[in-house]
Design an enzyme around this catalytic site. Structure first.
Site, PDB file in Angstrom:
ATOM      1  N   THR A 150      -8.159   1.769   1.448  1.00 13.66           N
ATOM      2  CA  THR A 150      -7.846   0.905   2.592  1.00 13.66           C
ATOM      3  C   THR A 150      -7.476   1.701   3.844  1.00 13.66           C
ATOM      4  O   THR A 150      -7.416   1.134   4.934  1.00 13.66           O
ATOM      5  CB  THR A 150      -6.721  -0.085   2.230  1.00 13.66           C
ATOM      6  OG1 THR A 150      -5.609   0.641   1.689  1.00 13.66           O
ATOM      7  CG2 THR A 150      -7.204  -1.092   1.201  1.00 13.66           C
ATOM      8  N   HIS A 151      -7.236   2.994   3.693  1.00 15.72           N
ATOM      9  CA  HIS A 151      -7.001   3.829   4.890  1.00 15.72           C
ATOM     10  C   HIS A 151      -8.298   4.135   5.649  1.00 15.72           C
ATOM     11  O   HIS A 151      -8.254   4.438   6.840  1.00 15.72           O
ATOM     12  CB  HIS A 151      -6.392   5.180   4.491  1.00 15.72           C
ATOM     13  CG  HIS A 151      -4.920   5.154   4.181  1.00 15.72           C
ATOM     14  ND1 HIS A 151      -4.416   4.563   3.055  1.00 15.72           N
ATOM     15  CD2 HIS A 151      -3.858   5.682   4.847  1.00 15.72           C
ATOM     16  CE1 HIS A 151      -3.092   4.728   3.031  1.00 15.72           C
ATOM     17  NE2 HIS A 151      -2.728   5.395   4.110  1.00 15.72           N
ATOM     18  N   TYR A 194      -0.816   8.266  -2.711  1.00 13.19           N
ATOM     19  CA  TYR A 194      -0.956   7.893  -4.114  1.00 13.19           C
ATOM     20  C   TYR A 194      -2.170   8.589  -4.750  1.00 13.19           C
ATOM     21  O   TYR A 194      -2.182   8.831  -5.957  1.00 13.19           O
ATOM     22  CB  TYR A 194      -1.179   6.379  -4.247  1.00 13.19           C
ATOM     23  CG  TYR A 194       0.047   5.510  -4.089  1.00 13.19           C
ATOM     24  CD1 TYR A 194       1.307   6.043  -3.786  1.00 13.19           C
ATOM     25  CD2 TYR A 194      -0.050   4.128  -4.257  1.00 13.19           C
ATOM     26  CE1 TYR A 194       2.411   5.210  -3.650  1.00 13.19           C
ATOM     27  CE2 TYR A 194       1.057   3.305  -4.141  1.00 13.19           C
ATOM     28  CZ  TYR A 194       2.281   3.844  -3.831  1.00 13.19           C
ATOM     29  OH  TYR A 194       3.364   3.014  -3.712  1.00 13.19           O
ATOM     30  N   GLY A 195      -3.182   8.848  -3.935  1.00  9.68           N
ATOM     31  CA  GLY A 195      -4.470   9.325  -4.446  1.00  9.68           C
ATOM     32  C   GLY A 195      -4.417  10.510  -5.391  1.00  9.68           C
ATOM     33  O   GLY A 195      -5.103  10.522  -6.419  1.00  9.68           O
ATOM     34  N   CYS A 227      -4.352  -1.667  -1.828  1.00 13.47           N
ATOM     35  CA  CYS A 227      -4.521  -0.230  -2.061  1.00 13.47           C
ATOM     36  C   CYS A 227      -5.474  -0.091  -3.250  1.00 13.47           C
ATOM     37  O   CYS A 227      -5.244  -0.683  -4.307  1.00 13.47           O
ATOM     38  CB  CYS A 227      -3.166   0.372  -2.402  1.00 13.47           C
ATOM     39  SG  CYS A 227      -3.245   2.081  -2.981  1.00 13.47           S
ATOM     40  N   ASN A 228      -6.539   0.664  -3.040  1.00 18.02           N
ATOM     41  CA  ASN A 228      -7.516   0.835  -4.123  1.00 18.02           C
ATOM     42  C   ASN A 228      -6.946   1.636  -5.276  1.00 18.02           C
ATOM     43  O   ASN A 228      -7.208   1.338  -6.446  1.00 18.02           O
ATOM     44  CB  ASN A 228      -8.756   1.549  -3.599  1.00 18.02           C
ATOM     45  CG  ASN A 228      -9.541   0.692  -2.643  1.00 18.02           C
ATOM     46  OD1 ASN A 228     -10.515   0.062  -3.024  1.00 18.02           O
ATOM     47  ND2 ASN A 228      -9.110   0.629  -1.394  1.00 18.02           N
ATOM     48  N   GLU A 283      -2.425   8.932   7.992  1.00 17.20           N
ATOM     49  CA  GLU A 283      -0.970   8.771   8.006  1.00 17.20           C
ATOM     50  C   GLU A 283      -0.331   9.545   9.162  1.00 17.20           C
ATOM     51  O   GLU A 283       0.757   9.217   9.609  1.00 17.20           O
ATOM     52  CB  GLU A 283      -0.355   9.229   6.666  1.00 17.20           C
ATOM     53  CG  GLU A 283      -0.663   8.290   5.504  1.00 17.20           C
ATOM     54  CD  GLU A 283       0.132   6.974   5.540  1.00 17.20           C
ATOM     55  OE1 GLU A 283       1.317   6.991   5.923  1.00 17.20           O
ATOM     56  OE2 GLU A 283      -0.448   5.927   5.195  1.00 17.20           O
ATOM     57  N   ASP A 310       0.882  -1.167   0.000  1.00  8.63           N
ATOM     58  CA  ASP A 310       0.000   0.000   0.000  1.00  8.63           C
ATOM     59  C   ASP A 310       0.923   1.222   0.000  1.00  8.63           C
ATOM     60  O   ASP A 310       2.136   1.112   0.191  1.00  8.63           O
ATOM     61  CB  ASP A 310      -0.881  -0.005   1.258  1.00  8.63           C
ATOM     62  CG  ASP A 310      -1.763   1.240   1.352  1.00  8.63           C
ATOM     63  OD1 ASP A 310      -2.448   1.554   0.363  1.00  8.63           O
ATOM     64  OD2 ASP A 310      -1.757   1.907   2.399  1.00  8.63           O
TER      65      ASP A 310
HETATM   66  N1  DGL Z   1      -4.753   3.269   0.769  1.00  4.51           N
HETATM   67  C1  DGL Z   1      -4.787   3.658  -0.576  1.00  4.51           C
HETATM   68  C2  DGL Z   1      -6.069   3.337  -1.273  1.00  4.51           C
HETATM   69  O1  DGL Z   1      -6.679   2.350  -0.896  1.00  4.51           O
HETATM   70  C3  DGL Z   1      -4.096   4.889  -1.051  1.00  4.51           C
HETATM   71  C4  DGL Z   1      -4.196   6.128  -0.327  1.00  4.51           C
HETATM   72  C5  DGL Z   1      -3.239   7.196  -0.846  1.00  4.51           C
HETATM   73  O2  DGL Z   1      -2.035   6.990  -0.754  1.00  4.51           O
HETATM   74  O3  DGL Z   1      -3.731   8.227  -1.330  1.00  4.51           O
HETATM   75  O4  DGL Z   1      -6.468   3.979  -2.191  1.00  4.51           O
END
Ligand code: DGL
Length: 261
Positions: A179-180, A35-36, A67-68, A146, A3
Protein backbone atom coordinates in the site's frame (compact mmCIF):
# COMPACT_ATOMS: atom_id res chain seq x y z
CA UNK A 1 -7.84 0.38 9.52
CA UNK A 2 -4.14 -0.19 10.03
CA UNK A 3 -0.80 -0.31 8.27
CA UNK A 4 2.85 -0.25 9.31
CA UNK A 5 2.95 3.47 8.52
CA UNK A 6 1.76 5.78 5.75
CA UNK A 7 0.98 3.16 3.09
CA UNK A 8 -2.56 2.45 4.24
CA UNK A 9 -3.37 6.11 3.66
CA UNK A 10 -3.82 5.16 -0.01
CA UNK A 11 -6.67 2.89 1.09
CA UNK A 12 -7.95 5.49 3.58
CA UNK A 13 -8.18 8.05 0.75
CA UNK A 14 -10.28 5.70 -1.38
CA UNK A 15 -12.50 4.82 1.59
CA UNK A 16 -13.11 8.43 2.65
CA UNK A 17 -13.98 9.34 -0.95
CA UNK A 18 -16.36 6.41 -1.42
CA UNK A 19 -17.94 6.39 2.05
CA UNK A 20 -17.64 9.94 3.37
CA UNK A 21 -20.20 9.42 6.13
CA UNK A 22 -18.23 6.66 7.84
CA UNK A 23 -16.05 7.32 10.89
CA UNK A 24 -12.48 6.12 10.53
CA UNK A 25 -9.72 5.22 12.97
CA UNK A 26 -6.37 4.73 11.22
CA UNK A 27 -3.42 3.19 13.05
CA UNK A 28 0.01 3.75 11.45
CA UNK A 29 2.46 1.54 13.31
CA UNK A 30 5.38 3.83 12.45
CA UNK A 31 7.16 2.90 15.68
CA UNK A 32 7.65 -0.64 14.30
CA UNK A 33 7.76 -0.12 10.52
CA UNK A 34 8.86 -1.60 8.17
CA UNK A 35 6.92 -4.85 8.36
CA UNK A 36 8.25 -6.19 5.05
CA UNK A 37 11.60 -7.55 6.24
CA UNK A 38 10.23 -9.03 9.50
CA UNK A 39 9.33 -12.70 10.00
CA UNK A 40 5.64 -13.26 9.18
CA UNK A 41 5.02 -14.60 12.72
CA UNK A 42 6.10 -11.30 14.20
CA UNK A 43 3.94 -9.31 11.77
CA UNK A 44 1.01 -11.59 12.69
CA UNK A 45 1.49 -10.72 16.37
CA UNK A 46 1.53 -7.00 15.58
CA UNK A 47 -1.61 -7.35 13.46
CA UNK A 48 -3.48 -9.21 16.21
CA UNK A 49 -2.40 -6.61 18.77
CA UNK A 50 -3.55 -3.66 16.64
CA UNK A 51 -6.83 -5.32 15.68
CA UNK A 52 -7.48 -6.06 19.36
CA UNK A 53 -6.78 -2.40 20.17
CA UNK A 54 -9.24 -1.20 17.50
CA UNK A 55 -11.99 -3.43 18.87
CA UNK A 56 -11.33 -2.82 22.55
CA UNK A 57 -10.56 0.89 22.54
CA UNK A 58 -12.47 2.20 19.53
CA UNK A 59 -15.40 -0.20 19.31
CA UNK A 60 -15.00 -0.45 15.52
CA UNK A 61 -17.55 -2.36 13.41
CA UNK A 62 -15.13 -3.58 10.72
CA UNK A 63 -11.36 -3.80 10.37
CA UNK A 64 -9.42 -3.11 7.17
CA UNK A 65 -5.93 -4.57 7.04
CA UNK A 66 -4.57 -1.79 4.79
CA UNK A 67 -1.21 -3.52 4.49
CA UNK A 68 -0.30 -6.36 2.16
CA UNK A 69 2.37 -7.76 4.44
CA UNK A 70 -0.04 -7.94 7.40
CA UNK A 71 -2.77 -9.33 5.12
CA UNK A 72 -0.38 -12.04 3.92
CA UNK A 73 0.71 -12.84 7.47
CA UNK A 74 -2.50 -12.59 9.44
CA UNK A 75 -5.73 -12.16 7.47
CA UNK A 76 -7.00 -15.71 8.00
CA UNK A 77 -6.21 -15.65 11.71
CA UNK A 78 -7.78 -12.21 12.13
CA UNK A 79 -10.93 -13.35 10.35
CA UNK A 80 -11.12 -16.41 12.60
CA UNK A 81 -10.49 -14.63 15.89
CA UNK A 82 -11.97 -11.14 15.66
CA UNK A 83 -15.61 -10.67 16.64
CA UNK A 84 -16.20 -8.39 13.61
CA UNK A 85 -15.57 -8.64 9.84
CA UNK A 86 -11.98 -8.15 8.66
CA UNK A 87 -11.09 -7.13 5.10
CA UNK A 88 -7.62 -7.41 3.54
CA UNK A 89 -6.11 -5.87 0.42
CA UNK A 90 -4.79 -8.91 -1.47
CA UNK A 91 -8.01 -10.33 -2.96
CA UNK A 92 -9.31 -6.90 -4.06
CA UNK A 93 -5.93 -6.11 -5.66
CA UNK A 94 -5.90 -9.38 -7.57
CA UNK A 95 -9.43 -8.69 -8.83
CA UNK A 96 -8.25 -5.37 -10.34
CA UNK A 97 -5.15 -6.99 -11.76
CA UNK A 98 -6.86 -9.87 -13.49
CA UNK A 99 -9.56 -7.68 -14.98
CA UNK A 100 -7.09 -5.06 -16.28
CA UNK A 101 -4.69 -7.29 -18.21
CA UNK A 102 -5.03 -7.67 -21.99
CA UNK A 103 -2.10 -9.95 -22.73
CA UNK A 104 -2.52 -12.16 -19.66
CA UNK A 105 1.05 -11.56 -18.54
CA UNK A 106 0.80 -9.82 -15.20
CA UNK A 107 3.20 -8.70 -12.46
CA UNK A 108 3.04 -8.04 -8.74
CA UNK A 109 5.54 -6.14 -6.63
CA UNK A 110 5.53 -6.11 -2.85
CA UNK A 111 7.65 -6.38 0.25
CA UNK A 112 9.97 -9.32 0.86
CA UNK A 113 7.43 -10.68 3.37
CA UNK A 114 4.47 -10.43 1.00
CA UNK A 115 6.16 -11.89 -2.06
CA UNK A 116 7.93 -14.59 -0.02
CA UNK A 117 4.64 -15.65 1.60
CA UNK A 118 3.22 -16.76 -1.76
CA UNK A 119 -0.09 -15.04 -0.93
CA UNK A 120 -0.35 -13.35 -4.34
CA UNK A 121 0.62 -16.47 -6.22
CA UNK A 122 -2.20 -18.37 -4.43
CA UNK A 123 -4.74 -15.56 -4.80
CA UNK A 124 -4.12 -15.34 -8.57
CA UNK A 125 -4.42 -19.13 -8.88
CA UNK A 126 -7.74 -19.06 -7.00
CA UNK A 127 -9.24 -16.75 -9.64
CA UNK A 128 -8.77 -19.51 -12.22
CA UNK A 129 -7.77 -16.87 -14.80
CA UNK A 130 -5.43 -18.03 -17.58
CA UNK A 131 -2.60 -15.65 -16.74
CA UNK A 132 1.15 -15.80 -16.26
CA UNK A 133 2.35 -14.10 -13.09
CA UNK A 134 5.80 -12.57 -12.50
CA UNK A 135 6.59 -11.34 -8.98
CA UNK A 136 9.35 -9.16 -7.54
CA UNK A 137 10.13 -7.99 -4.02
CA UNK A 138 11.16 -4.36 -3.72
CA UNK A 139 13.11 -3.95 -0.45
CA UNK A 140 13.82 -0.28 0.25
CA UNK A 141 10.76 1.27 -1.44
CA UNK A 142 8.82 1.54 1.82
CA UNK A 143 11.69 3.33 3.58
CA UNK A 144 11.76 6.01 0.87
CA UNK A 145 8.02 6.60 1.22
CA UNK A 146 8.23 6.76 5.01
CA UNK A 147 10.86 9.50 4.62
CA UNK A 148 8.57 11.38 2.26
CA UNK A 149 10.95 10.82 -0.68
CA UNK A 150 8.96 9.60 -3.68
CA UNK A 151 10.84 11.00 -6.68
CA UNK A 152 14.54 11.51 -5.92
CA UNK A 153 17.32 10.20 -8.16
CA UNK A 154 18.11 7.62 -5.48
CA UNK A 155 14.63 6.10 -5.50
CA UNK A 156 14.71 6.13 -9.30
CA UNK A 157 17.99 4.22 -9.38
CA UNK A 158 16.64 1.67 -6.90
CA UNK A 159 13.47 1.25 -8.97
CA UNK A 160 15.48 0.64 -12.13
CA UNK A 161 17.41 -2.11 -10.41
CA UNK A 162 14.47 -3.80 -8.68
CA UNK A 163 12.04 -3.59 -11.60
CA UNK A 164 14.47 -4.76 -14.30
CA UNK A 165 13.29 -8.41 -14.16
CA UNK A 166 9.68 -7.31 -14.63
CA UNK A 167 10.62 -5.02 -17.56
CA UNK A 168 12.35 -8.01 -19.16
CA UNK A 169 9.39 -10.31 -18.46
CA UNK A 170 7.15 -8.28 -20.78
CA UNK A 171 4.16 -7.86 -18.46
CA UNK A 172 1.34 -5.52 -19.53
CA UNK A 173 -0.17 -4.88 -16.07
CA UNK A 174 1.56 -4.39 -12.72
CA UNK A 175 -0.15 -4.58 -9.34
CA UNK A 176 1.39 -2.41 -6.64
CA UNK A 177 1.12 -5.09 -3.98
CA UNK A 178 2.20 -2.86 -1.11
CA UNK A 179 0.00 0.00 0.00
CA UNK A 180 3.02 2.32 0.14
CA UNK A 181 3.82 1.92 -3.55
CA UNK A 182 1.08 4.11 -5.08
CA UNK A 183 3.10 7.04 -3.69
CA UNK A 184 5.92 5.91 -6.02
CA UNK A 185 3.64 5.47 -9.04
CA UNK A 186 5.31 8.18 -11.12
CA UNK A 187 8.77 6.71 -10.59
CA UNK A 188 7.51 3.17 -11.26
CA UNK A 189 5.79 4.29 -14.48
CA UNK A 190 8.96 6.08 -15.61
CA UNK A 191 10.87 2.83 -15.20
CA UNK A 192 8.26 0.36 -16.51
CA UNK A 193 7.19 2.51 -19.46
CA UNK A 194 3.74 3.91 -20.14
CA UNK A 195 2.49 0.78 -21.88
CA UNK A 196 2.43 -1.06 -18.58
CA UNK A 197 -0.80 -0.34 -16.68
CA UNK A 198 -0.34 0.14 -12.93
CA UNK A 199 -3.14 -1.02 -10.65
CA UNK A 200 -3.46 -0.94 -6.88
CA UNK A 201 -5.87 -2.34 -4.34
CA UNK A 202 -7.20 0.89 -2.82
CA UNK A 203 -10.36 1.47 -4.87
CA UNK A 204 -11.30 -2.19 -5.13
CA UNK A 205 -10.85 -2.59 -1.34
CA UNK A 206 -13.11 0.41 -0.73
CA UNK A 207 -15.77 -1.13 -3.04
CA UNK A 208 -15.50 -4.42 -1.15
CA UNK A 209 -15.97 -2.60 2.17
CA UNK A 210 -19.05 -0.78 0.86
CA UNK A 211 -20.50 -4.08 -0.36
CA UNK A 212 -19.84 -5.83 2.94
CA UNK A 213 -21.24 -3.02 5.08
CA UNK A 214 -24.40 -3.03 2.94
CA UNK A 215 -24.72 -6.84 3.13
CA UNK A 216 -24.44 -6.71 6.92
CA UNK A 217 -26.67 -3.66 7.30
CA UNK A 218 -23.79 -1.78 8.94
CA UNK A 219 -23.44 1.22 6.67
CA UNK A 220 -23.80 4.65 8.20
CA UNK A 221 -26.56 6.51 6.43
CA UNK A 222 -26.48 10.25 6.46
CA UNK A 223 -26.82 12.54 3.49
CA UNK A 224 -24.39 15.34 4.06
CA UNK A 225 -22.86 13.69 7.13
CA UNK A 226 -19.09 13.78 7.14
CA UNK A 227 -17.37 11.12 9.22
CA UNK A 228 -14.85 11.78 11.97
CA UNK A 229 -11.31 10.69 11.17
CA UNK A 230 -8.80 9.82 13.89
CA UNK A 231 -5.20 8.89 13.12
CA UNK A 232 -2.93 7.14 15.59
CA UNK A 233 0.79 6.71 15.25
CA UNK A 234 3.08 4.55 17.37
CA UNK A 235 6.05 6.67 16.24
CA UNK A 236 6.64 10.41 16.01
CA UNK A 237 3.22 12.06 15.95
CA UNK A 238 4.44 15.36 14.49
CA UNK A 239 6.17 13.64 11.58
CA UNK A 240 3.05 11.57 11.03
CA UNK A 241 0.89 14.69 10.91
CA UNK A 242 3.19 16.59 8.54
CA UNK A 243 4.02 13.84 6.05
CA UNK A 244 0.67 12.11 6.37
CA UNK A 245 -1.22 15.30 5.55
CA UNK A 246 0.83 15.72 2.37
CA UNK A 247 -0.08 12.19 1.40
CA UNK A 248 -3.75 11.97 2.43
CA UNK A 249 -4.97 15.56 2.47
CA UNK A 250 -6.72 17.82 4.96
CA UNK A 251 -8.71 15.03 6.61
CA UNK A 252 -5.51 14.04 8.38
CA UNK A 253 -5.84 16.44 11.25
CA UNK A 254 -6.63 14.63 14.47
CA UNK A 255 -3.38 12.70 15.11
CA UNK A 256 -2.79 10.95 18.41
CA UNK A 257 -0.10 8.81 19.91
CA UNK A 258 -0.63 5.12 20.53
CA UNK A 259 1.69 2.89 22.56
CA UNK A 260 1.88 -0.88 22.80
CA UNK A 261 2.36 -2.62 26.13
N1 DGL B 1 2.38 -1.00 3.44
C1 DGL B 1 2.72 -2.32 3.77
C2 DGL B 1 2.34 -3.33 2.73
O1 DGL B 1 1.35 -3.09 2.06
C3 DGL B 1 3.95 -2.64 4.54
C4 DGL B 1 5.21 -2.02 4.23
C5 DGL B 1 6.28 -2.30 5.28
O2 DGL B 1 6.11 -1.88 6.41
O3 DGL B 1 7.28 -2.94 4.92
O4 DGL B 1 2.94 -4.35 2.59
Amino acid sequence: MFDSGFGGLTVARALIDLLPAEDLVYVGDTGRYPYGPRPLDEVREFALEIAGHLVANHDVKLIVVACNTASAAALTELQETMPIPVVGVIEPGVRSLVSATRSGHIGVIGTVGTIGSGAYQSAVERTGAAVTLSCAACPGFVEFVERGDTDSDQVHVLAERLLAPLCDAGIDTLLLGCTHYPFLARTITDVMGRDVVLVDSADETAFRIRELLAELGLERAGEGRFGHHVFESSGDVEIFRRLGRNMLGPELDDVRSVAWT
